[in-house]
Design an enzyme around this catalytic site. Structure first.
Site, PDB file in Angstrom:
ATOM      1  N   GLY A  78      61.165  36.565  30.000  1.00  0.00           N
ATOM      2  CA  GLY A  78      59.866  36.054  30.460  1.00  0.00           C
ATOM      3  C   GLY A  78      59.695  36.031  31.973  1.00  0.00           C
ATOM      4  O   GLY A  78      58.707  35.486  32.464  1.00  0.00           O
ATOM      5  N   ALA A 124      62.206  42.916  32.046  1.00  0.00           N
ATOM      6  CA  ALA A 124      61.771  44.180  31.464  1.00  0.00           C
ATOM      7  C   ALA A 124      60.255  44.291  31.462  1.00  0.00           C
ATOM      8  O   ALA A 124      59.664  44.933  32.330  1.00  0.00           O
ATOM      9  CB  ALA A 124      62.323  44.323  30.049  1.00  0.00           C
ATOM     10  N   SER A 125      59.594  43.608  30.499  1.00  0.00           N
ATOM     11  CA  SER A 125      58.170  43.865  30.261  1.00  0.00           C
ATOM     12  C   SER A 125      57.290  43.616  31.478  1.00  0.00           C
ATOM     13  O   SER A 125      56.293  44.316  31.669  1.00  0.00           O
ATOM     14  CB  SER A 125      57.674  43.041  29.074  1.00  0.00           C
ATOM     15  OG  SER A 125      57.994  41.678  29.242  1.00  0.00           O
ATOM     16  N   ASN A 184      65.314  46.286  33.148  1.00  0.00           N
ATOM     17  CA  ASN A 184      65.733  46.995  31.941  1.00  0.00           C
ATOM     18  C   ASN A 184      64.519  47.729  31.370  1.00  0.00           C
ATOM     19  O   ASN A 184      63.541  47.093  30.974  1.00  0.00           O
ATOM     20  CB  ASN A 184      66.275  45.956  30.943  1.00  0.00           C
ATOM     21  CG  ASN A 184      66.722  46.565  29.642  1.00  0.00           C
ATOM     22  OD1 ASN A 184      66.778  47.800  29.512  1.00  0.00           O
ATOM     23  ND2 ASN A 184      67.046  45.730  28.668  1.00  0.00           N
ATOM     24  N   LYS A 200      64.416  49.305  28.677  1.00  0.00           N
ATOM     25  CA  LYS A 200      64.519  49.265  27.199  1.00  0.00           C
ATOM     26  C   LYS A 200      64.186  50.644  26.636  1.00  0.00           C
ATOM     27  O   LYS A 200      64.529  51.665  27.241  1.00  0.00           O
ATOM     28  CB  LYS A 200      63.615  48.167  26.648  1.00  0.00           C
ATOM     29  CG  LYS A 200      63.967  46.782  27.217  1.00  0.00           C
ATOM     30  CD  LYS A 200      63.423  45.634  26.400  1.00  0.00           C
ATOM     31  CE  LYS A 200      63.963  44.318  26.941  1.00  0.00           C
ATOM     32  NZ  LYS A 200      63.567  43.158  26.186  1.00  0.00           N
ATOM     33  N   GLU A 257      69.936  35.078  28.447  1.00  0.00           N
ATOM     34  CA  GLU A 257      68.590  35.411  27.965  1.00  0.00           C
ATOM     35  C   GLU A 257      68.358  34.767  26.602  1.00  0.00           C
ATOM     36  O   GLU A 257      68.821  35.302  25.582  1.00  0.00           O
ATOM     37  CB  GLU A 257      68.448  36.928  27.776  1.00  0.00           C
ATOM     38  CG  GLU A 257      68.490  37.733  29.038  1.00  0.00           C
ATOM     39  CD  GLU A 257      67.790  39.081  28.865  1.00  0.00           C
ATOM     40  OE1 GLU A 257      67.106  39.474  29.800  1.00  0.00           O
ATOM     41  OE2 GLU A 257      67.921  39.722  27.800  1.00  0.00           O
ATOM     42  N   ILE A 299      62.311  36.272  25.153  1.00  0.00           N
ATOM     43  CA  ILE A 299      62.265  37.675  25.592  1.00  0.00           C
ATOM     44  C   ILE A 299      60.906  38.288  25.243  1.00  0.00           C
ATOM     45  O   ILE A 299      60.428  38.156  24.125  1.00  0.00           O
ATOM     46  CB  ILE A 299      63.410  38.499  24.957  1.00  0.00           C
ATOM     47  CG1 ILE A 299      64.753  38.050  25.538  1.00  0.00           C
ATOM     48  CG2 ILE A 299      63.212  39.994  25.170  1.00  0.00           C
ATOM     49  CD1 ILE A 299      65.965  38.753  24.953  1.00  0.00           C
ATOM     50  N   HIS A 356      73.181  43.204  24.930  1.00  0.00           N
ATOM     51  CA  HIS A 356      71.805  42.730  25.052  1.00  0.00           C
ATOM     52  C   HIS A 356      71.359  42.138  23.714  1.00  0.00           C
ATOM     53  O   HIS A 356      71.836  42.564  22.656  1.00  0.00           O
ATOM     54  CB  HIS A 356      70.887  43.894  25.462  1.00  0.00           C
ATOM     55  CG  HIS A 356      69.507  43.434  25.817  1.00  0.00           C
ATOM     56  ND1 HIS A 356      68.537  43.211  24.868  1.00  0.00           N
ATOM     57  CD2 HIS A 356      68.955  43.114  27.009  1.00  0.00           C
ATOM     58  CE1 HIS A 356      67.439  42.793  25.471  1.00  0.00           C
ATOM     59  NE2 HIS A 356      67.660  42.715  26.768  1.00  0.00           N
TER      60      HIS A 356
HETATM   61  O1  G3P Z   1      66.686  42.842  29.394  1.00  0.00           O
HETATM   62  C1  G3P Z   1      65.691  42.034  29.861  1.00  0.00           C
HETATM   63  C2  G3P Z   1      64.893  41.449  28.795  1.00  0.00           C
HETATM   64  O2  G3P Z   1      65.464  41.243  27.564  1.00  0.00           O
HETATM   65  C3  G3P Z   1      63.907  40.441  29.189  1.00  0.00           C
HETATM   66  O3  G3P Z   1      62.728  41.007  28.732  1.00  0.00           O
HETATM   67  O4  G3P Z   1      60.387  41.467  28.738  1.00  0.00           O
HETATM   68  O5  G3P Z   1      61.202  39.113  28.763  1.00  0.00           O
HETATM   69  O6  G3P Z   1      61.431  40.519  30.791  1.00  0.00           O
HETATM   70  P1  G3P Z   1      61.355  40.488  29.291  1.00  0.00           P
END
Ligand code: G3P
Length: 219
Positions: A180, A201-202, A8, A10, A140, A145, A92
């Site tokens: 995470g 995502a990150s 994602n 984002k 999630e 997150i 989300h």
């Molecule tokens: O949509 C995926 C997200 O909410 C998880 O984010 O940065 O923890 O991988 P992250």
């Protein structure tokens, strides 16, 4: 079965516009060289820019449960399809939807043959959403997150609880694990617990060397 990796982008600057295209090209290269299943969730405004340049599936990050017509500002499923999307993320943690609306969005998306990944904050919510029959449910926990501790490490129980609840309602729905996720080890743990793949995502979008990270992830 290879794990599904859903990235994602984002609204990170590093995942917007030309940079979204760069990440898409990198994802495509890694998908081809490692034979990995990768899907990208883009801002709707970036789907068209990216869709004729890569073959990996692109999903919108959200749609509204409305069609063509007097719906100013809405993200209409038909327009993301025209732009080249094959599916959509919904509900989300950063774009929560009332479940009444979510049900309508899932129904409409599926009528339009879009694949739906619906997100849930808890196992309980995942069980409720399973009644709307999305293709995937991504669990999630919001507090994890964007952090460095993967849900499979911090809270494996929530993954097994989610899978049990979802499969009880509809065994066809596949479960993804997010929050995470940064390494192939995180993916391995999630798969070991019965998930089909991960939503992240990150770890990729904010990485200095996203290609390196992706290659490690799919290794
Ligand atoms: O949509 C995926 C997200 O909410 C998880 O984010 O940065 O923890 O991988 P992250």
């Amino acid at each position: 079965m290879k794990p599904l990796i859903v990235i994602n982008l984002k609204a990170y600057e590093s995942g917007t516009g030309q940079k979204a295209l760069n990440l898409a090209k990198i994802s495509q290269q890694v998908s081809a060289s490692k034979n990995a299943k990768i899907i990208l969730c883009l801002q709707p405004t970036d789907i068209y820019r990216v869709s004729d340049k890569v073959k990996i599936p692109l999903y919108a990050q959200h749609i509204d449960p409305v069609s063509y017509g007097a719906n100013t500002g809405a993200i209409v499923p038909e327009s993301i399809i025209q732009a080249g999307a094959k599916g959509t993320l919904l509900n989300h943690a950063e774009k929560k939807i009332d479940h009444r609306i979510l049900k309508q969005s899932i129904t409409l998306a599926k009528q339009k043959k879009l694949t739906v990944i619906a997100c849930a904050d808890t196992a309980k919510e995942a069980g409720e959403i399973a009644c709307f029959s999305p293709d995937y449910i991504a669990i999630e926990p919001p507090e994890l997150i964007g952090g460095d501790i993967s849900v499979s490490t911090a809270s494996p129980k929530i993954i097994t609880e989610t899978i049990n609840k979802v499969k009880k309602v509809n065994p066809e729905i596949k479960v993804l694990v997010g929050a995470g996720v940064k390494t192939s080890e995180d993916i391995k743990k999630s798969i070991g617990l019965g998930a089909t793949g991960v939503l992240l995502a990150s770890g990729v979008t904010k990485a200095k060397y996203p290609k390196k990270v992706l290659e490690e992830l799919v290794s």
